[in-house]
Design an enzyme around this catalytic site. Structure first.
Site, PDB file in Angstrom:
ATOM      1  N   GLU A  38       0.856  -1.197   0.000  1.00  0.00           N
ATOM      2  CA  GLU A  38       0.000   0.000   0.000  1.00  0.00           C
ATOM      3  C   GLU A  38       0.898   1.256   0.000  1.00  0.00           C
ATOM      4  O   GLU A  38       1.948   1.266   0.650  1.00  0.00           O
ATOM      5  CB  GLU A  38      -0.842  -0.041   1.289  1.00  0.00           C
ATOM      6  N   LYS A 108      -9.401   2.164  -1.975  1.00  0.00           N
ATOM      7  CA  LYS A 108      -9.632   1.501  -0.679  1.00  0.00           C
ATOM      8  C   LYS A 108     -10.994   1.877  -0.098  1.00  0.00           C
ATOM      9  O   LYS A 108     -11.296   3.070   0.088  1.00  0.00           O
ATOM     10  CB  LYS A 108      -8.515   1.901   0.286  1.00  0.00           C
ATOM     11  N   CYS A 142      -4.981  -3.421   2.698  1.00  0.00           N
ATOM     12  CA  CYS A 142      -4.684  -3.378   4.131  1.00  0.00           C
ATOM     13  C   CYS A 142      -5.905  -3.613   5.016  1.00  0.00           C
ATOM     14  O   CYS A 142      -6.403  -4.727   5.094  1.00  0.00           O
ATOM     15  CB  CYS A 142      -3.971  -2.070   4.469  1.00  0.00           C
ATOM     16  N   VAL A 169      -0.196  -2.050  10.626  1.00  0.00           N
ATOM     17  CA  VAL A 169       0.407  -1.685  11.901  1.00  0.00           C
ATOM     18  C   VAL A 169      -0.077  -2.621  13.010  1.00  0.00           C
ATOM     19  O   VAL A 169       0.504  -2.653  14.095  1.00  0.00           O
ATOM     20  CB  VAL A 169       0.110  -0.206  12.275  1.00  0.00           C
TER      21      VAL A 169
HETATM   22  C1  ACM Z   1      -3.947   0.240   7.173  1.00  0.00           C
HETATM   23  O1  ACM Z   1      -5.059   0.010   6.680  1.00  0.00           O
HETATM   24  N1  ACM Z   1      -2.999   0.834   6.486  1.00  0.00           N
HETATM   25  C2  ACM Z   1      -3.648  -0.158   8.551  1.00  0.00           C
END
Ligand code: ACM
Length: 264
Positions: A38, A108, A142, A169
């Site tokens: 990402e 996203k 992510c 994270v």
């Molecule tokens: C994330 O979605 N970058 C934790």
């Protein structure tokens, strides 16, 4: 077919340097599908919207152009996260570049934490791309891992491989088994390309835990990296194995579904 994921640490806000680094990595690896993390061209922990503005690009900007050129040069599909500008909106997006020059962008859908303050959430759903008759590829980014609907939607649309560019994270002990479950519950390959390293904002510090992995439709990890590793993982796969949704002689995990009973 060989699918690969790259784990590395982008230089924060230095798009040119990151494109050079990524070009080197992509020229190093023989693969059919290469998945990058990402926001791999910019880094992640933006101080404010203005900082993000400075590095956001349109879907025909220098980053996407470079990935399209490399996809043609290397005869591979490349999936790469980037900050996408479209008018006044900035999306946390991933481009999928095909060797024939075509490119597609996923924006996203589920924004994580302070991303909500600076990015616009994607509203294009979860698309699946055909690469001729070689592969049906889905993309989620992510934090989409936290929503079974994301991988399920892609699998129901026919995805055989789910590319998962990430800047995770959360502790790997949380997301790694969940991504194995996403593979198992949908009988698809999942490829998580997570970044490593850390970024600071004043006293605040974000640590990205690497541990990229490729998982088979039976939930088995085919290959994985450690937290601090930099480089590629690759696995040879037959995407068609993901088309078999049988669970027993009597059961098929897709045709056994009872959407009329689920209520939403
Ligand atoms: C994330 O979605 N970058 C934790």
């Amino acid at each position: 077919m060989i699918v690969s994921a790259l784990q590395f640490c982008p230089a924060f806000l230095d798009v040119e340097r990151n494109l050079e680094t990524l070009t080197g990595h992509l020229r190093d690896r023989v693969s059919d599908v290469a998945i990058l993390p990402e926001l791999c061209t910019t880094g992640y922990f933006f101080h404010d919207a203005e900082q993000l503005e400075r590095v956001a690009e349109t879907a025909d900007g220098p980053s996407v152009t470079r990935f399209r050129d490399l996809a043609a040069e290397r005869d591979m599909v490349i999936v790469a996260g980037f900050a996408e500008r479209d008018g006044d909106a900035i999306y946390n997006s991933a481009v999928t570049a095909f060797p024939d020059g075509r490119s597609e962008v996923y924006r996203k859908v589920h924004l994580f934490a302070e991303e909500k303050a600076i990015f616009t959430p994607g509203d294009g759903g979860f698309p699946v791309y055909d690469w001729g008759d070689r592969l049906r590829l889905g993309v989620m980014i992510c934090y989409d891992w936290r929503f079974p609907e994301a991988a399920r939607t892609l699998a129901l649309k026919g995805a055989q491989v789910i590319a998962h560019p990430s800047n995770l994270v959360a502790a790997p002990r949380l997301w790694k088994p969940v991504m194995r479950a996403r593979s198992f519950e949908n009988k698809v390959f999942t490829v998580t390309a997570n970044r490593n390293g850390e970024e600071r904002r004043g006293e605040e510090r974000l640590v990205f835990h690497g541990c990229s992995q490729i998982v088979a439709p039976n939930g088995t990890t085919l290959i994985e990296l450690e937290e601090f590793d930099t480089g590629w993982i690759s696995a040879e796969i037959d995407p068609a194995t993901a088309d078999n949704k049988a669970f027993s002689a009597w059961n098929n995990i897709f045709t056994d579904r009872r959407p009329d009973q689920y209520g939403n």
